[in-house]
Design an enzyme around this catalytic site. Structure first.
Site, PDB file in Angstrom:
ATOM      1  N   ASP A   1      41.158  34.317  38.992  1.00  0.00           N
ATOM      2  CA  ASP A   1      40.222  34.079  40.089  1.00  0.00           C
ATOM      3  C   ASP A   1      38.792  34.336  39.655  1.00  0.00           C
ATOM      4  OD1 ASP A   1      42.219  33.468  41.807  1.00  0.00           O
ATOM      5  OD2 ASP A   1      42.192  35.355  42.906  1.00  0.00           O
TER       6      ASP A   1
ATOM      7  N   LYS B   1      38.144  30.413  44.064  1.00  0.00           N
ATOM      8  CA  LYS B   1      38.192  31.375  45.166  1.00  0.00           C
ATOM      9  C   LYS B   1      36.835  31.963  45.502  1.00  0.00           C
ATOM     10  CE  LYS B   1      42.554  32.111  46.528  1.00  0.00           C
ATOM     11  NZ  LYS B   1      43.290  33.222  45.984  1.00  0.00           N
TER      12      LYS B   1
ATOM     13  N   ILE C   1      45.654  43.997  47.908  1.00  0.00           N
ATOM     14  CA  ILE C   1      44.598  44.370  48.860  1.00  0.00           C
ATOM     15  C   ILE C   1      43.659  43.172  49.002  1.00  0.00           C
ATOM     16  CG2 ILE C   1      42.711  45.954  49.389  1.00  0.00           C
ATOM     17  CD1 ILE C   1      45.101  47.634  49.235  1.00  0.00           C
TER      18      ILE C   1
ATOM     19  N   THR D   1      41.606  48.953  43.174  1.00  0.00           N
ATOM     20  CA  THR D   1      40.981  48.118  44.194  1.00  0.00           C
ATOM     21  C   THR D   1      39.488  48.443  44.329  1.00  0.00           C
ATOM     22  OG1 THR D   1      41.226  47.276  46.437  1.00  0.00           O
ATOM     23  CG2 THR D   1      41.499  49.644  46.162  1.00  0.00           C
ATOM     24  N   ALA D   2      38.725  47.466  44.815  1.00  0.00           N
ATOM     25  CA  ALA D   2      37.270  47.645  44.887  1.00  0.00           C
ATOM     26  C   ALA D   2      36.886  48.921  45.640  1.00  0.00           C
ATOM     27  CB  ALA D   2      36.620  46.430  45.545  1.00  0.00           C
TER      28      ALA D   2
ATOM     29  N   MET E   1      34.293  41.707  51.518  1.00  0.00           N
ATOM     30  CA  MET E   1      33.852  40.355  51.881  1.00  0.00           C
ATOM     31  C   MET E   1      32.929  40.323  53.099  1.00  0.00           C
ATOM     32  SD  MET E   1      37.453  38.322  51.357  1.00  0.00           S
ATOM     33  CE  MET E   1      38.501  39.534  52.121  1.00  0.00           C
TER      34      MET E   1
ATOM     35  N   GLY F   1      30.020  46.313  41.561  1.00  0.00           N
ATOM     36  CA  GLY F   1      30.417  47.676  41.229  1.00  0.00           C
ATOM     37  C   GLY F   1      31.160  47.761  39.909  1.00  0.00           C
TER      38      GLY F   1
HETATM   39  N1  SAH Z   1      41.896  42.245  45.618  1.00  0.00           N
HETATM   40  C1  SAH Z   1      40.521  42.695  45.527  1.00  0.00           C
HETATM   41  C2  SAH Z   1      39.686  42.259  46.725  1.00  0.00           C
HETATM   42  C3  SAH Z   1      39.557  40.777  46.900  1.00  0.00           C
HETATM   43  S1  SAH Z   1      38.511  40.374  48.236  1.00  0.00           S
HETATM   44  C4  SAH Z   1      40.494  44.221  45.362  1.00  0.00           C
HETATM   45  O1  SAH Z   1      41.516  44.877  45.509  1.00  0.00           O
HETATM   46  O2  SAH Z   1      39.423  44.746  45.070  1.00  0.00           O
HETATM   47  C5  SAH Z   1      36.945  40.222  47.438  1.00  0.00           C
HETATM   48  C6  SAH Z   1      35.989  41.309  47.874  1.00  0.00           C
HETATM   49  O3  SAH Z   1      36.241  42.516  47.149  1.00  0.00           O
HETATM   50  C7  SAH Z   1      34.546  41.002  47.575  1.00  0.00           C
HETATM   51  O4  SAH Z   1      33.968  40.147  48.544  1.00  0.00           O
HETATM   52  C8  SAH Z   1      33.933  42.387  47.630  1.00  0.00           C
HETATM   53  O5  SAH Z   1      33.781  42.829  48.950  1.00  0.00           O
HETATM   54  C9  SAH Z   1      35.033  43.221  46.994  1.00  0.00           C
HETATM   55  N2  SAH Z   1      34.789  43.432  45.546  1.00  0.00           N
HETATM   56  C10 SAH Z   1      35.634  43.160  44.542  1.00  0.00           C
HETATM   57  N3  SAH Z   1      35.127  43.526  43.351  1.00  0.00           N
HETATM   58  C11 SAH Z   1      33.906  44.055  43.616  1.00  0.00           C
HETATM   59  C12 SAH Z   1      32.878  44.628  42.806  1.00  0.00           C
HETATM   60  N4  SAH Z   1      32.995  44.736  41.476  1.00  0.00           N
HETATM   61  N5  SAH Z   1      31.756  45.079  43.418  1.00  0.00           N
HETATM   62  C13 SAH Z   1      31.624  44.995  44.750  1.00  0.00           C
HETATM   63  N6  SAH Z   1      32.559  44.462  45.562  1.00  0.00           N
HETATM   64  C14 SAH Z   1      33.685  44.012  45.010  1.00  0.00           C
END
Ligand code: SAH
Length: 259
Positions: free
Chosen positions: A41, A63, A99, A124-125, A176, A205
């Protein structure tokens, strides 16, 4: 001579973490190195993709918001086809695949077609990004619970359970939610949240381009606009955000590509 047994394919649904490749699990790295094909993705960082061997096929599934390069049904069908061809497929997703990652939907299709699969969790983020921003999500002086929600807009409005978001002693993490941030701040205040409640928005991040912007529910929409933040951004709302000032440890300029 008898034909050889067909190799059975398998789909590994792998979480790549928030960006810094060193946050991948050992299992994720091992599977990437052994993959025949990697379907990834938009959120998967370049540093993570460097672990894919040159001989493996790479397929970008897109995506980005409003730009679904492959539709979800096409991705599902592709995974089934590749596995049925006997390939070892890594389906690589940012963060954790379960997630807000639609990982469950993809597995349901695989299960329906009798395709073998495994899941490898990722950081996860909420967890990775808050760590790199120096914001302990449940520091016990400030929060007893933490809510993960999606701020994805439906018909131009963030359709969230506002009363549950404005509870005291709680941290709210919004995935998001950048586009809907003004609406989210407005609705939270309209549902009784203190306009001075601290909030942080973290862009990229754990990457060398990480930026952290802090403010309050009242000031944040304007601040984010002025800062010109871009996706992906994670929003953290709650008293724990105050700790960023004293606990921020990560200097993005120091981030190096894993070798
Ligand atoms: N499966 C992923 C989330 C997917 S939805 C997880 O577990 O992290 C995508 C959202 O995740 C983005 O719009 C943002 O809100 C967040 N996100 C993912 N990586 C990020 C990063 N490095 N810095 C900030 N936000 C992040």
């Amino acid at each position: 001579m008898k034909p050889p047994f067909p190799r059975t394919g398998c789909v590994y649904l792998v979480g790549a973490g928030p960006g810094d490749a060193e946050l991948m699990t050992l299992r994720a790295v091992r599977l990437l190195r052994q993959a025949d094909v990697v379907v990834y993705d938009n959120l998967v960082s370049k540093d993570v993709l460097d672990f894919v061997p040159p001989e493996a096929e790479r397929i970008y599934a897109g995506k980005r918001r409003n730009e679904h390069t492959l539709r979800q049904e096409q991705i599902n069908a592709l995974l089934v086809k590749l596995a049925q061809e006997g390939k070892q497929v890594v389906r690589l997703k940012g963060g954790d695949p379960f997630i807000f990652g639609r990982g469950g939907e993809e597995l349901q299709t695989l299960a329906a077609h009798g395709v073998a699969f495994e899941v490898v969790p990722g950081v996860t983020a909420a967890s990775g990004v808050s760590s790199y921003a120096g914001i302990p999500l449940t520091h016990r002086d400030y929060a007893q619970s933490c809510l993960f929600v999606t701020g994805h807009l439906k018909d131009g409005t963030a359709d969230l359970d506002w009363p549950s978001l404005v509870r005291l002693h709680q941290t709210v993490v919004i995935y998001m939610g950048l586009g809907g941030l003004p609406e989210i701040c407005h609705q939270m205040m309209a549902h009784g949240a203190d306009p001075a409640l601290p909030i942080a928005v973290v862009q990229d991040g754990s990457l060398s381009t990480q930026r952290v912007v802090t403010g309050t529910l009242a000031t944040m929409p304007e601040r984010v606009k002025q800062a010109g933040l871009k996706s992906p951004c994670l929003t953290i709302i709650g008293e724990v955000v105050k700790l960023h000032d004293s606990l921020a440890w990560f200097t993005p300029a120091m981030a190096v590509t894993a070798t």
